[in-house]
Design an enzyme around this catalytic site. Structure first.
Site, short mmCIF file in Angstrom:
data_model
loop_
_atom_site.label_atom_id
_atom_site.label_comp_id
_atom_site.label_asym_id
_atom_site.label_seq_id
_atom_site.Cartn_x
_atom_site.Cartn_y
_atom_site.Cartn_z
CG ASN A 84 82.54 34.20 22.33
OD1 ASN A 84 81.99 33.15 22.63
ND2 ASN A 84 83.41 34.80 23.12
CG HIS A 114 61.52 44.03 6.43
ND1 HIS A 114 61.25 42.99 5.58
CD2 HIS A 114 62.28 43.52 7.44
CE1 HIS A 114 61.80 41.88 6.07
NE2 HIS A 114 62.43 42.18 7.19
#
Length: 204
Positions: A84, A114
């Site tokens: 969707n 990170h």
């Protein structure tokens, strides 16, 4: 080893590397084309998906807008997958999705992370780990899947869940962090939603 090679090893690397950014930009240009197709341009959308993705099976459809760091370059989709609006694939390394899996609106599947050490983040270091999603799954609206996670076949992830650990096959799981609630069982063969019974005479 080049920075580009490190994208798929789990090692720290610099995503701002010139060679990486040049290749990534080409992918994003094609993704722009996909997101600016008209609703009736079904064949054009299907063709662009084959150009964008590493692998994509038959019968797949992704509602624009579709967002991906590499435009799907590192994504491997099976057959009959539906996504969707606002599917976001942070595909800095590989994402694998099995046949007949459904994505609700605003689902994010991320492979990139990170370091926790701020000195490394300041230098813009990153690492990537692949995500595996099985066949016959349904990820509800707003689900977030983080790097390195595997979701087993035929599992339902409830809306708004944050999937931080592997989820087995054949279960219903939800929450933040996402956890297994129960197995999909015989009750689910009789009822499709709350007290609404499945009328098998009407099922094609």
């Amino acid at each position: 080893m080049s920075e580009k090679d490190k994208m798929h090893t789990g090692e720290l690397y610099l995503p701002g590397d010139e060679a990486i950014m040049a290749e990534q930009e080409l992918c994003l240009e094609k993704l722009y084309d996909y997101n600016h197709t008209r609703p009736g341009e079904h064949e054009k959308r299907a063709q662009l998906l084959t150009e964008l993705f590493a692998e994509i099976g038959t019968g797949c459809y992704i509602e624009p807008p579709f967002h991906a760091n590499w435009g799907g370059r590192h994504c491997h989709f099976g057959n009959d997958i539906y996504a969707n609006f606002n599917l976001t694939l942070v595909d800095d390394t590989h994402i694998y999705v099995g046949d007949s899996t459904l994505f609700g609106p605003n689902v994010t599947v991320a492979t990139a992370g990170h370091p926790l050490l701020p000195e490394l983040r300041i230098k813009q270091y990153q690492y990537n780990f692949p995500v595996h999603i099985g066949k016959g799954c349904w990820l509800g609206a707003g689900v977030v899947v983080v790097p390195g996670v595997t979701i087993g076949d035929n599992t339902v992830i409830g809306a708004g869940s944050v999937v931080t650990k592997d989820i087995p096959s054949g279960v219903i799981a939800y929450g933040n962090p996402c956890r297994v609630i129960r197995e999909i069982n015989e009750h689910d063969r009789e009822y499709y939603f709350k007290d609404r019974k499945i009328n098998y005479d009407d099922i094609i």
